[in-house]
Design an enzyme around this catalytic site. Sequence first.
Site, PDB file in Angstrom:
ATOM      1  N   LYS A 156       0.889  -1.177   0.000  1.00 43.17           N
ATOM      2  CA  LYS A 156       0.000   0.000   0.000  1.00 43.17           C
ATOM      3  C   LYS A 156       0.921   1.219   0.000  1.00 43.17           C
ATOM      4  CE  LYS A 156      -4.034   1.870   2.435  1.00 43.17           C
ATOM      5  NZ  LYS A 156      -4.940   2.129   1.311  1.00 43.17           N
TER       6      LYS A 156
HETATM    7  C1  LIG Z   1      -6.413   0.105  -3.968  1.00 41.40           C
HETATM    8  C2  LIG Z   1      -7.163  -0.416  -2.794  1.00 41.40           C
HETATM    9  N1  LIG Z   1      -7.766  -1.605  -2.890  1.00 41.40           N
HETATM   10  C3  LIG Z   1      -8.455  -2.115  -1.846  1.00 41.40           C
HETATM   11  C4  LIG Z   1      -8.576  -1.435  -0.653  1.00 41.40           C
HETATM   12  C5  LIG Z   1      -9.336  -2.033   0.481  1.00 41.40           C
HETATM   13  O1  LIG Z   1      -8.448  -2.475   1.485  1.00 41.40           O
HETATM   14  P1  LIG Z   1      -8.836  -2.487   3.022  1.00 41.40           P
HETATM   15  O2  LIG Z   1     -10.084  -3.281   3.128  1.00 41.40           O
HETATM   16  O3  LIG Z   1      -7.698  -3.112   3.700  1.00 41.40           O
HETATM   17  O4  LIG Z   1      -9.045  -1.066   3.409  1.00 41.40           O
HETATM   18  C6  LIG Z   1      -7.958  -0.185  -0.522  1.00 41.40           C
HETATM   19  C7  LIG Z   1      -8.022   0.555   0.742  1.00 41.40           C
HETATM   20  O5  LIG Z   1      -7.117   0.505   1.514  1.00 41.40           O
HETATM   21  C8  LIG Z   1      -7.226   0.338  -1.619  1.00 41.40           C
HETATM   22  O6  LIG Z   1      -6.646   1.523  -1.529  1.00 41.40           O
END
Ligand SMILES: Cc1ncc(COP(=O)(O)O)c(C=O)c1O
Length: 313
Positions: A156
Amino acid sequence: MTIQTTANIWHNGKLIPWDQAQIHVMSHVVHYGSSVFEGIRCYTQPNGAGVFRLPEHMARLLDSAKIYRMPLPYTAEQLSAAVVDVIEANGVTPCYIRPIAFRGYGEMGVNPLKSPVEVYIANFPWGKYVHGDAGADVCVSSWNRLAPNTMPSLAKAGANYMNSQLIRMEAEINGYSEGIALDTNGYLSEGSGENLFVVRGGVLYTTPLANSVLNGITRSSVITLARQLGIDVVEQALPRELLYIADEAFFTGTAAEVTHLRSVDRILVGDGTMGPITKALHDEFFGIVNGTRPDRHNWLTPVNVKVAEPVGV
Ligand SMILES: Cc1ncc(COP(=O)(O)O)c(C=O)c1O
Protein backbone atom coordinates in the site's frame (compact mmCIF):
# COMPACT_ATOMS: atom_id res chain seq x y z
CA MET A 1 -14.27 16.86 2.34
CA THR A 2 -11.89 19.17 4.21
CA ILE A 3 -9.80 17.39 6.83
CA GLN A 4 -11.17 17.96 10.32
CA THR A 5 -8.10 18.50 12.45
CA THR A 6 -7.41 16.90 15.81
CA ALA A 7 -5.00 18.04 18.53
CA ASN A 8 -2.08 15.60 18.17
CA ILE A 9 -0.20 13.56 15.61
CA TRP A 10 2.18 10.76 16.58
CA HIS A 11 5.66 11.25 15.11
CA ASN A 12 8.55 8.80 15.60
CA GLY A 13 7.37 7.86 19.10
CA LYS A 14 6.08 11.23 20.38
CA LEU A 15 2.82 13.13 20.19
CA ILE A 16 3.25 16.53 18.54
CA PRO A 17 0.68 19.27 17.82
CA TRP A 18 -1.21 18.78 14.52
CA ASP A 19 0.16 22.02 13.03
CA GLN A 20 3.76 21.01 13.73
CA ALA A 21 3.56 17.76 11.72
CA GLN A 22 5.33 19.25 8.72
CA ILE A 23 8.03 18.15 6.27
CA HIS A 24 10.55 19.92 4.05
CA VAL A 25 9.68 20.40 0.37
CA MET A 26 12.96 18.67 -0.54
CA SER A 27 11.98 15.47 1.30
CA HIS A 28 12.45 12.38 -0.87
CA VAL A 29 8.77 11.43 -0.67
CA VAL A 30 7.63 14.70 -2.23
CA HIS A 31 9.67 14.07 -5.38
CA TYR A 32 9.60 10.29 -5.77
CA GLY A 33 6.46 9.11 -4.00
CA SER A 34 8.40 7.04 -1.46
CA SER A 35 5.71 6.38 1.14
CA VAL A 36 3.74 3.44 2.48
CA PHE A 37 0.64 3.91 4.54
CA GLU A 38 -2.50 2.45 6.08
CA GLY A 39 -6.12 3.46 6.44
CA ILE A 40 -7.93 2.12 9.50
CA ARG A 41 -11.28 2.84 11.12
CA CYS A 42 -12.18 3.15 14.77
CA TYR A 43 -15.90 2.58 15.44
CA THR A 44 -18.05 3.30 18.46
CA GLN A 45 -20.02 0.56 20.14
CA PRO A 46 -22.67 0.89 22.88
CA ASN A 47 -20.00 0.24 25.53
CA GLY A 48 -17.02 2.07 24.07
CA ALA A 49 -14.94 2.26 20.94
CA GLY A 50 -12.73 -0.17 19.05
CA VAL A 51 -10.29 -0.13 16.15
CA PHE A 52 -11.10 -2.62 13.38
CA ARG A 53 -8.38 -5.22 12.71
CA LEU A 54 -5.55 -3.06 14.01
CA PRO A 55 -2.86 -5.82 14.15
CA GLU A 56 -3.61 -6.85 10.55
CA HIS A 57 -3.28 -3.26 9.33
CA MET A 58 0.02 -2.84 11.12
CA ALA A 59 1.31 -6.14 9.71
CA ARG A 60 0.41 -4.89 6.22
CA LEU A 61 2.22 -1.59 6.87
CA LEU A 62 5.35 -3.53 7.80
CA ASP A 63 4.95 -5.71 4.70
CA SER A 64 4.62 -2.64 2.47
CA ALA A 65 7.75 -1.15 4.04
CA LYS A 66 9.66 -4.41 3.61
CA ILE A 67 8.83 -4.58 -0.11
CA TYR A 68 10.34 -1.08 -0.48
CA ARG A 69 13.41 -1.84 1.70
CA MET A 70 12.22 0.79 4.18
CA PRO A 71 13.20 -0.38 7.67
CA LEU A 72 10.65 0.77 10.25
CA PRO A 73 12.16 0.97 13.74
CA TYR A 74 8.88 -0.21 15.32
CA THR A 75 7.16 -3.57 15.70
CA ALA A 76 3.53 -4.13 14.75
CA GLU A 77 2.71 -4.18 18.48
CA GLN A 78 4.44 -0.82 19.07
CA LEU A 79 2.65 0.73 16.12
CA SER A 80 -0.70 -0.64 17.31
CA ALA A 81 -0.05 0.83 20.77
CA ALA A 82 0.79 4.16 19.12
CA VAL A 83 -2.55 4.13 17.28
CA VAL A 84 -4.39 3.58 20.56
CA ASP A 85 -2.34 6.39 22.19
CA VAL A 86 -3.11 8.94 19.51
CA ILE A 87 -6.84 8.13 19.47
CA GLU A 88 -7.02 8.35 23.25
CA ALA A 89 -5.01 11.59 23.33
CA ASN A 90 -7.25 13.20 20.70
CA GLY A 91 -10.49 11.86 22.15
CA VAL A 92 -12.14 11.63 18.74
CA THR A 93 -14.23 8.65 17.76
CA PRO A 94 -15.50 7.31 15.44
CA CYS A 95 -12.52 8.19 13.34
CA TYR A 96 -10.24 7.25 10.48
CA ILE A 97 -6.60 6.55 11.28
CA ARG A 98 -3.77 7.25 8.86
CA PRO A 99 -0.35 5.77 9.74
CA ILE A 100 2.27 6.71 7.15
CA ALA A 101 5.98 5.97 6.77
CA PHE A 102 8.11 7.73 4.19
CA ARG A 103 11.58 8.75 3.12
CA GLY A 104 12.25 12.20 4.49
CA TYR A 105 14.86 14.93 4.03
CA GLY A 106 18.22 13.40 3.14
CA GLU A 107 19.65 13.07 -0.33
CA MET A 108 18.35 13.96 -3.77
CA GLY A 109 18.19 11.24 -6.43
CA VAL A 110 15.90 8.28 -6.93
CA ASN A 111 17.68 5.87 -4.55
CA PRO A 112 15.88 6.35 -1.21
CA LEU A 113 18.27 4.43 1.00
CA LYS A 114 20.18 7.47 2.30
CA SER A 115 17.04 9.40 3.24
CA PRO A 116 15.68 8.94 6.79
CA VAL A 117 12.47 7.02 7.43
CA GLU A 118 9.81 9.06 9.21
CA VAL A 119 6.67 7.55 10.75
CA TYR A 120 3.54 9.53 11.53
CA ILE A 121 0.08 8.50 12.74
CA ALA A 122 -2.89 10.86 12.51
CA ASN A 123 -6.56 10.32 13.27
CA PHE A 124 -9.54 12.43 12.31
CA PRO A 125 -13.29 12.12 11.74
CA TRP A 126 -14.21 10.84 8.27
CA GLY A 127 -17.62 9.75 7.01
CA LYS A 128 -18.91 7.99 3.90
CA TYR A 129 -16.37 7.55 1.09
CA VAL A 130 -18.22 6.12 -1.92
CA HIS A 131 -21.36 8.18 -2.40
CA GLY A 132 -24.78 6.81 -3.20
CA ASP A 133 -26.98 5.71 -0.31
CA ALA A 134 -29.19 3.79 -2.72
CA GLY A 135 -26.12 2.08 -4.13
CA ALA A 136 -23.17 3.46 -6.07
CA ASP A 137 -23.25 4.12 -9.81
CA VAL A 138 -19.81 3.18 -11.08
CA CYS A 139 -18.01 2.69 -14.38
CA VAL A 140 -15.29 0.51 -15.77
CA SER A 141 -12.28 2.76 -16.04
CA SER A 142 -10.34 3.41 -19.22
CA TRP A 143 -7.25 3.13 -17.00
CA ASN A 144 -5.75 -0.26 -16.18
CA ARG A 145 -4.60 -1.22 -12.71
CA LEU A 146 -0.88 -1.61 -12.03
CA ALA A 147 0.82 -4.15 -14.28
CA PRO A 148 2.55 -7.08 -12.55
CA ASN A 149 6.19 -6.46 -11.83
CA THR A 150 5.85 -2.69 -12.12
CA MET A 151 4.28 -1.18 -9.01
CA PRO A 152 3.70 -3.99 -6.50
CA SER A 153 0.00 -3.95 -5.69
CA LEU A 154 0.42 -5.83 -2.40
CA ALA A 155 2.31 -2.80 -1.08
CA LYS A 156 0.00 0.00 0.00
CA ALA A 157 2.37 2.63 -1.35
CA GLY A 158 1.61 6.28 -1.91
CA ALA A 159 2.85 6.10 -5.49
CA ASN A 160 0.19 3.49 -6.38
CA TYR A 161 -2.40 6.14 -5.75
CA MET A 162 -1.35 8.15 -8.79
CA ASN A 163 -3.02 5.32 -10.75
CA SER A 164 -5.98 5.47 -8.34
CA GLN A 165 -6.25 9.21 -8.86
CA LEU A 166 -6.58 8.75 -12.62
CA ILE A 167 -9.34 6.17 -12.11
CA ARG A 168 -11.23 8.23 -9.55
CA MET A 169 -10.96 11.58 -11.39
CA GLU A 170 -12.17 10.08 -14.65
CA ALA A 171 -15.11 8.43 -12.89
CA GLU A 172 -16.22 11.56 -11.04
CA ILE A 173 -15.78 13.86 -14.06
CA ASN A 174 -18.03 11.50 -16.03
CA GLY A 175 -20.70 11.48 -13.30
CA TYR A 176 -19.92 8.19 -11.55
CA SER A 177 -19.04 7.64 -7.88
CA GLU A 178 -16.09 5.38 -8.59
CA GLY A 179 -14.25 3.50 -11.32
CA ILE A 180 -13.39 -0.19 -11.53
CA ALA A 181 -10.07 -0.86 -13.24
CA LEU A 182 -9.21 -3.90 -15.31
CA ASP A 183 -5.80 -5.49 -14.94
CA THR A 184 -3.40 -5.43 -17.88
CA ASN A 185 -4.87 -8.72 -19.19
CA GLY A 186 -8.36 -7.24 -19.28
CA TYR A 187 -9.71 -9.04 -16.21
CA LEU A 188 -11.49 -7.25 -13.39
CA SER A 189 -9.14 -5.88 -10.75
CA GLU A 190 -10.50 -3.39 -8.18
CA GLY A 191 -11.77 0.13 -7.58
CA SER A 192 -9.40 3.03 -7.03
CA GLY A 193 -9.51 2.29 -3.30
CA GLU A 194 -11.78 -0.74 -2.89
CA ASN A 195 -11.84 -4.47 -3.54
CA LEU A 196 -14.60 -5.84 -5.72
CA PHE A 197 -17.12 -8.64 -5.11
CA VAL A 198 -19.74 -10.01 -7.53
CA VAL A 199 -22.61 -12.41 -6.80
CA ARG A 200 -24.08 -14.68 -9.45
CA GLY A 201 -26.20 -17.76 -8.91
CA GLY A 202 -25.70 -17.63 -5.14
CA VAL A 203 -21.89 -17.75 -5.43
CA LEU A 204 -19.70 -14.90 -4.21
CA TYR A 205 -16.80 -14.11 -6.54
CA THR A 206 -13.84 -11.85 -5.93
CA THR A 207 -10.68 -11.11 -7.84
CA PRO A 208 -7.56 -12.93 -6.60
CA LEU A 209 -4.36 -11.22 -5.45
CA ALA A 210 -2.70 -11.98 -8.80
CA ASN A 211 -5.11 -9.57 -10.57
CA SER A 212 -3.27 -6.48 -9.27
CA VAL A 213 -5.37 -5.89 -6.18
CA LEU A 214 -4.49 -4.78 -2.67
CA ASN A 215 -4.82 -7.58 -0.13
CA GLY A 216 -7.75 -5.80 1.49
CA ILE A 217 -8.45 -6.38 5.14
CA THR A 218 -12.17 -5.75 4.66
CA ARG A 219 -11.99 -8.19 1.73
CA SER A 220 -10.57 -10.91 3.94
CA SER A 221 -13.12 -10.10 6.68
CA VAL A 222 -16.01 -10.40 4.21
CA ILE A 223 -14.65 -13.70 2.88
CA THR A 224 -14.53 -15.02 6.46
CA LEU A 225 -18.07 -13.82 7.19
CA ALA A 226 -19.39 -15.25 3.92
CA ARG A 227 -17.93 -18.69 4.59
CA GLN A 228 -19.48 -18.64 8.05
CA LEU A 229 -22.85 -17.83 6.53
CA GLY A 230 -22.45 -20.87 4.27
CA ILE A 231 -21.94 -18.81 1.09
CA ASP A 232 -19.59 -20.30 -1.53
CA VAL A 233 -16.66 -17.93 -2.11
CA VAL A 234 -14.61 -18.22 -5.29
CA GLU A 235 -11.41 -16.25 -5.94
CA GLN A 236 -10.73 -16.37 -9.67
CA ALA A 237 -9.98 -14.15 -12.63
CA LEU A 238 -13.26 -12.47 -13.59
CA PRO A 239 -14.28 -11.08 -16.98
CA ARG A 240 -15.57 -7.52 -17.21
CA GLU A 241 -18.96 -8.59 -18.55
CA LEU A 242 -19.71 -10.54 -15.38
CA LEU A 243 -20.48 -7.15 -13.86
CA TYR A 244 -23.28 -6.56 -16.37
CA ILE A 245 -24.97 -9.91 -15.73
CA ALA A 246 -24.29 -10.09 -11.99
CA ASP A 247 -27.13 -10.52 -9.51
CA GLU A 248 -25.27 -8.33 -7.01
CA ALA A 249 -21.97 -6.49 -6.73
CA PHE A 250 -20.29 -4.53 -3.98
CA PHE A 251 -17.08 -2.82 -2.94
CA THR A 252 -15.22 -3.44 0.28
CA GLY A 253 -12.62 -1.25 1.92
CA THR A 254 -11.79 0.53 5.12
CA ALA A 255 -13.06 3.80 3.69
CA ALA A 256 -15.87 2.29 1.56
CA GLU A 257 -16.80 -0.40 4.16
CA VAL A 258 -19.42 -2.53 2.32
CA THR A 259 -20.96 -0.43 -0.47
CA HIS A 260 -23.38 -2.03 -2.90
CA LEU A 261 -23.18 -1.17 -6.58
CA ARG A 262 -26.44 -0.04 -8.17
CA SER A 263 -25.14 0.17 -11.71
CA VAL A 264 -22.01 -0.34 -13.76
CA ASP A 265 -21.64 1.68 -16.97
CA ARG A 266 -25.33 2.65 -16.51
CA ILE A 267 -26.38 -1.03 -16.62
CA LEU A 268 -28.34 -1.95 -13.47
CA VAL A 269 -26.75 -4.62 -11.31
CA GLY A 270 -29.65 -7.05 -10.71
CA ASP A 271 -32.60 -4.76 -10.06
CA GLY A 272 -30.30 -2.10 -8.63
CA THR A 273 -31.23 -2.65 -5.00
CA MET A 274 -28.99 -4.26 -2.38
CA GLY A 275 -29.32 -8.00 -2.94
CA PRO A 276 -29.71 -10.63 -0.19
CA ILE A 277 -26.09 -11.82 -0.07
CA THR A 278 -24.71 -8.27 0.00
CA LYS A 279 -27.26 -7.39 2.68
CA ALA A 280 -26.36 -10.38 4.84
CA LEU A 281 -22.65 -9.48 4.66
CA HIS A 282 -23.31 -5.75 5.09
CA ASP A 283 -25.41 -6.43 8.19
CA GLU A 284 -22.83 -8.82 9.65
CA PHE A 285 -20.00 -6.35 9.04
CA PHE A 286 -21.83 -3.33 10.47
CA GLY A 287 -23.27 -5.43 13.31
CA ILE A 288 -19.76 -6.36 14.43
CA VAL A 289 -18.18 -2.93 14.06
CA ASN A 290 -21.12 -1.12 15.64
CA GLY A 291 -21.29 -3.62 18.50
CA THR A 292 -24.83 -4.89 17.86
CA ARG A 293 -23.51 -8.36 16.99
CA PRO A 294 -20.76 -10.19 18.91
CA ASP A 295 -17.16 -9.55 17.88
CA ARG A 296 -16.54 -13.29 17.66
CA HIS A 297 -13.21 -12.95 15.84
CA ASN A 298 -11.79 -10.32 18.22
CA TRP A 299 -11.52 -7.88 15.34
CA LEU A 300 -11.90 -4.80 17.56
CA THR A 301 -9.05 -3.39 19.67
CA PRO A 302 -10.63 -1.34 22.47
CA VAL A 303 -9.73 2.33 22.97
CA ASN A 304 -10.63 4.40 25.98
CA VAL A 305 -12.04 7.62 24.61
CA LYS A 306 -13.74 9.97 27.01
CA VAL A 307 -14.79 12.75 24.63
CA ALA A 308 -16.92 11.65 21.68
CA GLU A 309 -17.24 14.00 18.73
CA PRO A 310 -19.66 13.52 15.85
CA VAL A 311 -18.23 12.14 12.64
CA GLY A 312 -18.33 14.47 9.63
CA VAL A 313 -20.06 13.40 6.43
C1 LIG B 1 -6.41 0.11 -3.97
C2 LIG B 1 -7.16 -0.42 -2.79
N1 LIG B 1 -7.77 -1.61 -2.89
C3 LIG B 1 -8.45 -2.12 -1.85
C4 LIG B 1 -8.58 -1.43 -0.65
C5 LIG B 1 -9.34 -2.03 0.48
O1 LIG B 1 -8.45 -2.48 1.48
P1 LIG B 1 -8.84 -2.49 3.02
O2 LIG B 1 -10.08 -3.28 3.13
O3 LIG B 1 -7.70 -3.11 3.70
O4 LIG B 1 -9.04 -1.07 3.41
C6 LIG B 1 -7.96 -0.18 -0.52
C7 LIG B 1 -8.02 0.55 0.74
O5 LIG B 1 -7.12 0.50 1.51
C8 LIG B 1 -7.23 0.34 -1.62
O6 LIG B 1 -6.65 1.52 -1.53
